[in-house]
Design a protein around this motif. Structure first.
Motif, short mmCIF file in Angstrom:
data_model
loop_
_atom_site.label_atom_id
_atom_site.label_comp_id
_atom_site.label_asym_id
_atom_site.label_seq_id
_atom_site.Cartn_x
_atom_site.Cartn_y
_atom_site.Cartn_z
N ALA A 81 10.11 189.08 17.16
CA ALA A 81 9.94 188.01 16.17
C ALA A 81 8.67 188.19 15.36
CB ALA A 81 9.93 186.65 16.88
N LYS A 82 7.58 188.59 16.01
CA LYS A 82 6.31 188.84 15.31
C LYS A 82 6.49 189.91 14.24
CE LYS A 82 2.91 187.88 18.97
NZ LYS A 82 1.91 188.55 19.84
N GLN A 131 18.42 184.39 12.58
CA GLN A 131 18.84 185.77 12.85
C GLN A 131 18.08 186.35 14.04
OE1 GLN A 131 21.39 187.58 11.58
NE2 GLN A 131 21.94 185.66 10.54
N ILE A 132 16.80 185.98 14.17
CA ILE A 132 16.03 186.41 15.35
C ILE A 132 16.62 185.79 16.60
CG2 ILE A 132 13.78 186.24 16.50
CD1 ILE A 132 12.53 186.37 13.65
N GLY A 133 17.06 184.53 16.49
CA GLY A 133 17.72 183.87 17.62
C GLY A 133 18.98 184.61 18.04
N LEU A 134 19.76 185.05 17.05
CA LEU A 134 20.97 185.83 17.35
C LEU A 134 20.61 187.16 18.01
CD1 LEU A 134 23.09 185.26 14.10
CD2 LEU A 134 23.47 184.25 16.35
N LYS A 135 19.54 187.77 17.51
CA LYS A 135 19.07 189.04 18.11
C LYS A 135 18.62 188.81 19.55
CE LYS A 135 17.98 193.45 17.78
NZ LYS A 135 18.99 194.51 17.54
N ALA A 136 17.98 187.66 19.79
CA ALA A 136 17.54 187.32 21.15
C ALA A 136 18.75 187.20 22.09
CB ALA A 136 16.76 186.01 21.13
N GLN A 138 21.43 188.86 21.79
CA GLN A 138 21.86 190.23 22.05
C GLN A 138 20.98 190.88 23.12
OE1 GLN A 138 24.67 191.72 20.64
NE2 GLN A 138 24.25 193.14 22.31
N PHE A 139 19.65 190.59 23.06
CA PHE A 139 18.73 191.08 24.10
C PHE A 139 19.17 190.58 25.46
CE2 PHE A 139 14.49 191.75 21.57
CZ PHE A 139 15.15 192.68 20.75
N ILE A 140 19.50 189.28 25.52
CA ILE A 140 19.90 188.67 26.78
C ILE A 140 21.19 189.30 27.30
CG2 ILE A 140 20.71 186.51 27.84
CD1 ILE A 140 18.78 185.05 25.85
N LYS A 141 22.13 189.54 26.40
CA LYS A 141 23.40 190.15 26.80
C LYS A 141 23.18 191.58 27.31
CE LYS A 141 28.18 190.78 25.29
NZ LYS A 141 28.37 192.10 25.90
N ASP A 142 22.34 192.33 26.59
CA ASP A 142 22.08 193.72 26.98
C ASP A 142 21.35 193.81 28.32
OD1 ASP A 142 23.26 194.49 24.62
OD2 ASP A 142 21.37 194.88 23.56
N GLU A 143 20.38 192.90 28.53
CA GLU A 143 19.55 192.97 29.74
C GLU A 143 20.20 192.32 30.95
OE1 GLU A 143 16.54 194.46 30.26
OE2 GLU A 143 16.78 195.37 28.27
N LEU A 144 20.87 191.17 30.72
CA LEU A 144 21.37 190.37 31.85
C LEU A 144 22.88 190.25 31.89
CD1 LEU A 144 18.78 187.43 31.60
CD2 LEU A 144 18.60 189.51 32.99
N PRO A 149 25.93 181.01 24.03
CA PRO A 149 26.56 180.56 22.78
C PRO A 149 25.61 180.59 21.60
CG PRO A 149 26.03 178.69 24.18
CD PRO A 149 25.77 179.92 25.00
N GLU A 150 26.19 180.53 20.39
CA GLU A 150 25.41 180.60 19.15
C GLU A 150 24.40 179.45 19.04
OE1 GLU A 150 27.18 179.71 15.20
OE2 GLU A 150 26.81 181.83 14.78
N ASP A 151 24.73 178.30 19.62
CA ASP A 151 23.79 177.16 19.58
C ASP A 151 22.44 177.56 20.16
OD1 ASP A 151 25.11 174.15 19.08
OD2 ASP A 151 26.55 175.73 19.50
N GLU A 152 22.48 178.46 21.13
CA GLU A 152 21.23 178.87 21.77
C GLU A 152 20.36 179.68 20.81
OE1 GLU A 152 18.35 178.52 24.04
OE2 GLU A 152 20.23 177.57 24.62
#
Length: 276
Positions: A81-82, A131-136, A138-144, A149-152
């Motif tokens: 995000a930074k 968009q950063i939230g959506l990328k986050a 993806q990070f969560i899906k890849d790692e865990l 959901p998109e609301d998150e």
């Protein structure tokens, strides 16, 4: 650096020769280690340097209750995000966002939804953060391997928006000013409609949050989309009382609002004053 405290095999508090403290993470960095021993710097993967003492202490407490993989994941999200937003966040983002995401994962595992009523506004006014939230996600899906959901994504974006606002407000001293302006605008709405607003309603929450974001945008020059003229004219006719109320607010603000800002402010006034 010397180990001061061990949270688990992968997370420690260490101090350097100048007695500065750091939270350090790395696979097996504390394995078969004790406090007072030297840190194997080859195992360091992430270093948290929190300059605010209160934030640093709260972050250490957080590490005692949250899985280290969640902390590591949030570190990556914040760094991403930074880089995208080109900003420095307040240290508390490491606490608030980490705590939120870890809790969101627990809720997901329990089958509990955590909807965001402001998702539409966040998508519209803060596309980068969303968009950063959506990328986050993806990070969560890849790692865990968990597909939240998109609301998150909107919930995560809201944390990023708020911390940017806090930094700005801390520097300019606008917190109390904006709080008073929100109160004044709510009073304009109440007196125009001669009603008491339901402060527990979702439309009230949306309106107040919209105003908070609105003050951050005020003064920023943005191109107005052509379709906004058509939509504004339609809304002006359909919700004439809300539109006239918006004009009173514009006069109070002593500034000319863009068509887009007029449009969404009018819609929020219409929503917050509905009785059904």
């Amino acid at each position: 650096m010397i180990i001061k405290k061990i949270f688990n095999n992968n997370a420690i508090v260490a101090k350097d020769s100048d007695k500065h403290e750091y939270v350090i993470m790395g696979c097996g960095i504390a394995f078969k280690k004790n406090a007072g021993e030297k840190v194997d710097e080859n195992l360091i993967e992430k270093t948290f340097i929190l300059k605010q003492k209160d934030a640093s202490e709260k972050f250490k407490l957080l590490l005692e209750d949250i899985p280290s993989e969640h902390v590591s994941l949030c570190y990556d999200i914040i760094e991403y995000a930074k880089n995208i937003l080109k900003v420095e966040f307040n240290d508390y983002i490491y606490i608030t966002l980490t705590d939120h995401i870890s809790n969101a994962i627990k809720l997901f595992d329990s089958g509990i939804d955590n909807p965001n009523a402001l998702i539409w506004e966040i998508k519209k006014f803060y596309p980068k953060e969303f968009q950063i939230g959506l990328k986050a996600l993806q990070f969560i899906k890849d790692e865990l391997d968990k597909e939240l959901p998109e609301d998150e994504a909107a919930n995560i974006a809201l944390h990023l928006i708020n911390v940017q606002g806090n930094i700005s407000n801390d520097k300019t001293g606008n917190v109390s000013k904006h709080t008073k302006m929100i109160k004044d605008i709510l009073n304009i709405v109440k007196y125009t409609y001669n009603i008491t607003l339901d402060e527990k309603s979702i439309n009230y929450e949306r309106f107040v949050t919209h105003l908070r974001f609105f003050f951050q945008r005020l003064g920023q020059k943005k191109d107005t989309a052509l379709e906004d003229d058509f939509l504004l004219n339609h809304i002006k006719t359909k919700y004439s009382k809300a539109y006239n109320c918006m004009l009173k607010i514009e006069k109070y603000l002593e500034t000319k609002l863009s068509n887009e800002e007029q449009l969404y402010l009018t819609v929020h006034i219409q929503r917050v004053t509905q009785r059904n």
